[in-house]
Design a protein around this motif. Structure first.
Motif, PDB file in Angstrom:
ATOM      1  N   GLN A  10       0.940 -16.683   9.926  1.00  0.00           N
ATOM      2  CA  GLN A  10       1.807 -17.056   8.819  1.00  0.00           C
ATOM      3  C   GLN A  10       3.122 -16.283   8.846  1.00  0.00           C
ATOM      4  OE1 GLN A  10       0.463 -19.866   7.764  1.00  0.00           O
ATOM      5  NE2 GLN A  10       0.249 -19.357   5.601  1.00  0.00           N
ATOM      6  N   ARG A  11       3.029 -15.033   9.272  1.00  0.00           N
ATOM      7  CA  ARG A  11       4.218 -14.190   9.194  1.00  0.00           C
ATOM      8  C   ARG A  11       4.029 -12.957  10.074  1.00  0.00           C
ATOM      9  NH1 ARG A  11       5.677 -11.193   3.731  1.00  0.00           N
ATOM     10  NH2 ARG A  11       7.430  -9.957   4.453  1.00  0.00           N
ATOM     11  N   ILE A  12       5.143 -12.430  10.589  1.00  0.00           N
ATOM     12  CA  ILE A  12       5.127 -11.164  11.320  1.00  0.00           C
ATOM     13  C   ILE A  12       6.049 -10.206  10.575  1.00  0.00           C
ATOM     14  CG2 ILE A  12       5.645 -10.013  13.506  1.00  0.00           C
ATOM     15  CD1 ILE A  12       5.159 -12.743  14.865  1.00  0.00           C
ATOM     16  N   ARG A  13       5.491  -9.081  10.147  1.00  0.00           N
ATOM     17  CA  ARG A  13       6.257  -8.127   9.343  1.00  0.00           C
ATOM     18  C   ARG A  13       6.535  -6.865  10.158  1.00  0.00           C
ATOM     19  NH1 ARG A  13       2.970  -7.230   4.629  1.00  0.00           N
ATOM     20  NH2 ARG A  13       1.980  -5.548   5.768  1.00  0.00           N
ATOM     21  N   LYS A  14       7.786  -6.400  10.099  1.00  0.00           N
ATOM     22  CA  LYS A  14       8.163  -5.162  10.784  1.00  0.00           C
ATOM     23  C   LYS A  14       8.553  -4.128   9.748  1.00  0.00           C
ATOM     24  CE  LYS A  14      11.093  -3.172  14.334  1.00  0.00           C
ATOM     25  NZ  LYS A  14      12.235  -3.337  15.247  1.00  0.00           N
ATOM     26  N   ASP A  15       7.875  -2.970   9.809  1.00  0.00           N
ATOM     27  CA  ASP A  15       8.169  -1.862   8.908  1.00  0.00           C
ATOM     28  C   ASP A  15       8.463  -0.640   9.765  1.00  0.00           C
ATOM     29  OD1 ASP A  15       8.458  -0.155   6.826  1.00  0.00           O
ATOM     30  OD2 ASP A  15       6.332  -0.050   6.284  1.00  0.00           O
ATOM     31  N   GLY A  16       9.744  -0.383  10.007  1.00  0.00           N
ATOM     32  CA  GLY A  16      10.115   0.695  10.926  1.00  0.00           C
ATOM     33  C   GLY A  16       9.727   0.310  12.344  1.00  0.00           C
ATOM     34  N   GLU A  18       6.477  -0.172  13.090  1.00  0.00           N
ATOM     35  CA  GLU A  18       5.169  -0.804  12.974  1.00  0.00           C
ATOM     36  C   GLU A  18       5.297  -2.317  12.815  1.00  0.00           C
ATOM     37  OE1 GLU A  18       2.705   0.915   9.997  1.00  0.00           O
ATOM     38  OE2 GLU A  18       2.990   2.974  10.696  1.00  0.00           O
ATOM     39  N   LEU A  19       4.427  -3.039  13.514  1.00  0.00           N
ATOM     40  CA  LEU A  19       4.377  -4.498  13.425  1.00  0.00           C
ATOM     41  C   LEU A  19       3.036  -4.921  12.825  1.00  0.00           C
ATOM     42  CD1 LEU A  19       5.820  -5.500  16.913  1.00  0.00           C
ATOM     43  CD2 LEU A  19       6.896  -5.951  14.710  1.00  0.00           C
ATOM     44  N   THR A  20       3.096  -5.844  11.886  1.00  0.00           N
ATOM     45  CA  THR A  20       1.876  -6.370  11.277  1.00  0.00           C
ATOM     46  C   THR A  20       1.914  -7.894  11.321  1.00  0.00           C
ATOM     47  OG1 THR A  20       1.782  -4.485   9.759  1.00  0.00           O
ATOM     48  CG2 THR A  20       0.427  -6.398   9.215  1.00  0.00           C
ATOM     49  N   VAL A  21       0.835  -8.481  11.840  1.00  0.00           N
ATOM     50  CA  VAL A  21       0.714  -9.937  11.896  1.00  0.00           C
ATOM     51  C   VAL A  21      -0.158 -10.386  10.731  1.00  0.00           C
ATOM     52  CG1 VAL A  21      -0.128 -11.890  13.245  1.00  0.00           C
ATOM     53  CG2 VAL A  21       0.974  -9.975  14.405  1.00  0.00           C
ATOM     54  N   LEU A  22       0.374 -11.302   9.926  1.00  0.00           N
ATOM     55  CA  LEU A  22      -0.373 -11.839   8.790  1.00  0.00           C
ATOM     56  C   LEU A  22      -0.905 -13.213   9.157  1.00  0.00           C
ATOM     57  CD1 LEU A  22       1.921  -9.849   7.631  1.00  0.00           C
ATOM     58  CD2 LEU A  22       1.371 -10.889   5.444  1.00  0.00           C
ATOM     59  N   LEU A  23      -2.228 -13.348   9.126  1.00  0.00           N
ATOM     60  CA  LEU A  23      -2.872 -14.615   9.476  1.00  0.00           C
ATOM     61  C   LEU A  23      -3.143 -15.445   8.227  1.00  0.00           C
ATOM     62  CD1 LEU A  23      -5.531 -13.400  12.085  1.00  0.00           C
ATOM     63  CD2 LEU A  23      -3.202 -14.219  12.509  1.00  0.00           C
ATOM     64  N   LYS A  24      -3.260 -16.755   8.440  1.00  0.00           N
ATOM     65  CA  LYS A  24      -3.620 -17.637   7.335  1.00  0.00           C
ATOM     66  C   LYS A  24      -5.002 -17.239   6.847  1.00  0.00           C
ATOM     67  CE  LYS A  24      -3.859 -22.524   6.141  1.00  0.00           C
ATOM     68  NZ  LYS A  24      -3.741 -23.909   6.637  1.00  0.00           N
ATOM     69  N   GLY A  25      -5.140 -17.052   5.567  1.00  0.00           N
ATOM     70  CA  GLY A  25      -6.398 -16.564   5.011  1.00  0.00           C
ATOM     71  C   GLY A  25      -6.274 -15.143   4.506  1.00  0.00           C
ATOM     72  N   GLY A  26      -5.138 -14.489   4.843  1.00  0.00           N
ATOM     73  CA  GLY A  26      -4.880 -13.167   4.285  1.00  0.00           C
ATOM     74  C   GLY A  26      -5.124 -11.982   5.197  1.00  0.00           C
ATOM     75  N   GLU A  27      -5.771 -12.197   6.349  1.00  0.00           N
ATOM     76  CA  GLU A  27      -6.049 -11.070   7.234  1.00  0.00           C
ATOM     77  C   GLU A  27      -4.758 -10.512   7.819  1.00  0.00           C
ATOM     78  OE1 GLU A  27      -8.805  -9.921  11.130  1.00  0.00           O
ATOM     79  OE2 GLU A  27      -8.714 -11.983  10.410  1.00  0.00           O
ATOM     80  N   GLN A  28      -4.676  -9.165   7.894  1.00  0.00           N
ATOM     81  CA  GLN A  28      -3.516  -8.493   8.459  1.00  0.00           C
ATOM     82  C   GLN A  28      -3.951  -7.654   9.657  1.00  0.00           C
ATOM     83  OE1 GLN A  28      -1.044  -6.429   5.598  1.00  0.00           O
ATOM     84  NE2 GLN A  28      -1.650  -7.793   3.932  1.00  0.00           N
ATOM     85  N   ILE A  29      -3.181  -7.736  10.740  1.00  0.00           N
ATOM     86  CA  ILE A  29      -3.525  -7.020  11.966  1.00  0.00           C
ATOM     87  C   ILE A  29      -2.320  -6.213  12.421  1.00  0.00           C
ATOM     88  CG2 ILE A  29      -4.331  -7.238  14.346  1.00  0.00           C
ATOM     89  CD1 ILE A  29      -5.413 -10.010  13.598  1.00  0.00           C
ATOM     90  N   SER A  30      -2.508  -4.913  12.625  1.00  0.00           N
ATOM     91  CA  SER A  30      -1.446  -4.066  13.161  1.00  0.00           C
ATOM     92  C   SER A  30      -1.422  -4.206  14.681  1.00  0.00           C
ATOM     93  CB  SER A  30      -1.689  -2.596  12.776  1.00  0.00           C
ATOM     94  OG  SER A  30      -1.604  -2.441  11.371  1.00  0.00           O
TER      95      SER A  30
END
Length: 200
Positions: A10-16, A18-30
């Motif tokens: 659903q989305r790829i988030r970058k915080d500094g 760190e990268l986090t992948v957000l999957l459909k259903g709410g799961e987040q993976i670093s």
């Protein structure tokens, strides 16, 4: 290694850093890295409207001269499916598009020209590895009910006594009847040496 098959990103988030992948259903993976590989789809809607034959990969079917099912219409480039040993193939490679464009121009100009059977040889750098392919792989062959055998081997990319020598892993796929169908190679060697080992 963890595989998440049939998962929708659903989305790829970058915080500094760190990268986090957000999957459909709410799961987040670093993750450490993200490789975006959506593939290529030919834009052949105009050809469909014109009634031209379309191949199984959605490309415009052409012969070795770039002619479509209407002999007065030509197609070349990434939207065209080229004749190969195992039917037509969609090979979106710049070198092939360039070559076919020249062939089509020559044919239209009245010259005798054609593209030989294509095998889809390509080389790409993936981080510190070089990956090369030529011809179909085992899964492609099996999906078309072609009985295959495969062979693996590890070879040096140059004379083994050179200090820069690196191992290259090669997989060869052949029809059970004996004809070599495809080959894949991966290693840390230079692109030219790994690609040469795959294509020779």
């Amino acid at each position: 290694m963890t595989l998440k098959l049939s998962s929708e990103v659903q989305r790829i988030r970058k915080d500094g850093e760190e990268l986090t992948v957000l999957l459909k259903g709410g799961e987040q993976i670093s993750v450490d890295r993200v490789v975006f590989a959506p593939g290529v789809r030919p834009r052949s809607s105009l050809a469909e409207i014109a009634g031209l034959n379309i191949g199984e990969n959605g490309g415009i079917l052409v012969d070795s001269r770039g002619r479509t099912s209407d002999l007065n219409i030509y197609a070349c480039g990434d939207c065209a499916e080229h004749p190969g040993i195992y039917g037509h193939h969609l090979l979106p490679l710049g070198s092939i598009a360039n070559r076919q464009g020249r062939v089509v121009a020559n044919v239209i100009a009245g010259k005798d020209d054609s593209i030989p059977i294509l095998h889809g040889s390509s080389v790409v750098k993936v981080f510190d590895l070089t990956v090369a392919v030529c011809g179909p792989n085992e899964n492609w062959m099996k999906a078309r009910n072609i009985t295959t055998e495969s062979y693996w081997g590890t070879f040096p990319d140059r004379a083994h006594y050179y200090p820069e020598s690196e191992d290259v892993v090669i997989k060869m796929v052949r029809e059970r009847a004996g004809r070599l169908a495809g080959i894949q190679a991966v290693g840390k060697g230079e692109e030219s040496s790994v690609g040469w080992m795959c294509s020779r």
